[in-house]
Design an enzyme around this catalytic site. Structure first.
Site, short mmCIF file in Angstrom:
data_model
loop_
_atom_site.label_atom_id
_atom_site.label_comp_id
_atom_site.label_asym_id
_atom_site.label_seq_id
_atom_site.Cartn_x
_atom_site.Cartn_y
_atom_site.Cartn_z
CD GLU A 266 47.31 84.92 55.37
OE1 GLU A 266 46.95 84.78 57.32
OE2 GLU A 266 46.81 83.31 55.51
CD GLU A 321 37.94 86.50 55.07
OE1 GLU A 321 37.24 85.60 53.65
OE2 GLU A 321 38.76 86.86 55.06
CD GLU A 330 41.00 82.26 63.06
OE1 GLU A 330 40.79 83.37 61.25
OE2 GLU A 330 42.21 83.32 63.50
#
Length: 430
Positions: A266, A321, A330
């Site tokens: 990631e 998201e 986030e």
């Protein structure tokens, strides 16, 4: 619903149509689904191709996604969440999981890796840490029983908080309190030929001390960089220095670990954040991900300490998201909005073997979200397993340096001083 599906399809067609052929190295993308507004998995394949991706990492083993990728040609990594680790110590349950979530989709879906758990060793949960290695063994054993161990490897993903010292790279070592649990896992990598996965986010380092860390250094922009006084290697970006810090830590543990490859499972940059999240904006996200992908497309990605080892990287993430918890950042790591429009322009044009990829064009930033951690608390595996015997052959390279963790975790006092000390050291060289 019908109109939204039509508009999404038009976006996908546009991305594929306005493109020019270009030979690219393989690029990995994390495909998380912690949202209630994402398109069905079958509709994401054109988006992945538009950025030149050939590898996809899932954060679970979603049946719909596994079916959608059948025949797509993508190397697919599936993940087994932290919540399943205790169960997977049972070899029968591990065998059932592999049969239901992996073997059932082969060979149509090209599953090449299984990531067991995410950032377990730095989770401060002793139960999880104790269950991790037995779970990895059981899943690997299940692959052996099914005759799949030569084409699918098993690994786990770590935060860079497994490092005791992270700067300069040549002075790096693993945390002593983790060696008892980490060493058997490293032995497992040596035995099976699998890579060690690292979640690395230079964004967190810059956010923590923007006055002492060069923004150009973390965004792959032209800069003076620094020379490691211990190795005399020169670094012009933080990611490569982070990766080499882990390589130095592996070397410090023992010579047998020198051949364990690293995969950046990631890395990414948020396009939006809270006021205190310095640097989280569209321009920086565009530069970080755009420059990184361009580097992967244009040349072999190799760090100074491993000049003969290509580094595989998975960019986080495909979509913003909107259901991810935590700060605003986030929910804003995505390259694309849920409707398929790019969050920002990457400034790239790609093509794949099956169809052209598109050049990303800018759009308004979405408040829906991506993030550094994945659904189910896991992290997907990495790129394809190469050669026989399950030996992993990395295809891409990219680096990373002082990111402490890919997730927002609670730090102990020792972790706090670990971060502070490294930031102070870094300020002398940047």
């Amino acid at each position: 619903m019908a109109s939204s599906q039509i508009s999404f399809s038009l976006v996908c067609l546009a991305l594929l149509f306005f493109s020019f052929p270009l030979t690219v190295t393989s690029i990995g993308i994390n495909y998380g689904q912690v949202a209630n507004n994402l398109p069905p998995p079958k509709n994401v394949i054109p988006l992945l191709k538009s950025v030149g991706a050939t590898k996809v990492k899932l954060y679970d083993a979603d049946p719909q996604a596994l079916r959608a990728f059948s025949g797509s040609g993508f190397d697919l990594t599936v993940s087994l969440g932290n919540e399943y680790l205790a169960q997977m110590k049972d070899s029968d349950k591990a065998r059932d999981w592999v049969k239901q979530n992996v073997q059932a989709y082969l060979p149509g879906t090209k599953i090449v890796a299984i990531v067991v758990g995410n950032e377990v060793l730095t989770s401060n949960q002793s139960d999880l840490s104790a269950a991790l290695f037995p779970a990895m063994q059981s899943i690997h054993g299940a692959l052996v029983d099914c005759g799949l161990n030569k084409q699918i490897f098993v690994t786990t993903a770590h935060s860079l908080a497994i490092l005791d010292v992270s700067y300069p790279p040549s002075a790096t070592s693993f945390r002593h309190d983790l060696l008892g649990t980490l060493t058997p896992i490293l032995d497992f990598h040596v035995k099976t030929g699998s890579p060690i996965l690292i979640n690395a986010y230079p964004f967190f380092a810059y956010e923590g001390n923007p006055k002492h860390i060069s923004l150009d250094f973390v965004l792959f922009q032209p800069n003076q960089g620094f020379t490691d006084p211990g190795s005399n290697f020169h670094y012009d970006n933080m990611l490569f220095a982070q990766v080499d810090a882990v390589y130095h830590a592996l070397d410090a543990v023992g010579i047998s670990y020198k051949k364990v490859p690293i995969v950046v499972s990631e890395t990414g940059w948020p396009s939006n954040g809270d006021p205190q999240e310095v640097g989280a904006n569209c321009d920086n996200a565009r530069k970080y991900n755009g420059n990184l992908i361009k580097m992967m497309m244009s040349k072999k990605m190799r760090t100074p300490i491993r000049p003969d080892c290509d580094l595989t990287i998975f960019v986080f993430a495909l979509f913003n998201e909107n259901m991810k918890p935590g700060p605003t950042s986030e929910r804003n790591y995505g390259l694309f909005n849920p409707d398929g429009t790019p969050v920002y322009s990457l400034g790239i044009k790609t093509s794949s073997s099956s169809s052209g990829g598109g050049s990303s064009s800018g759009s308004k930033n979405s408040t829906g979200g991506g993030g550094s951690s994945s659904s189910g608390g896991t992290t997907g595996g990495s790129p394809g397993a190469g050669g026989g015997g399950g030996i992993y052959t990395p295809e891409n390279p990219s680096p990373d340096y002082m990111s402490i963790s890919s997730a927002r975790v609670k730090f102990s006092t020792s972790h706090f001083w670990f971060i502070v000390s490294n930031l102070l050291l870094l300020s002398f060289y940047i």
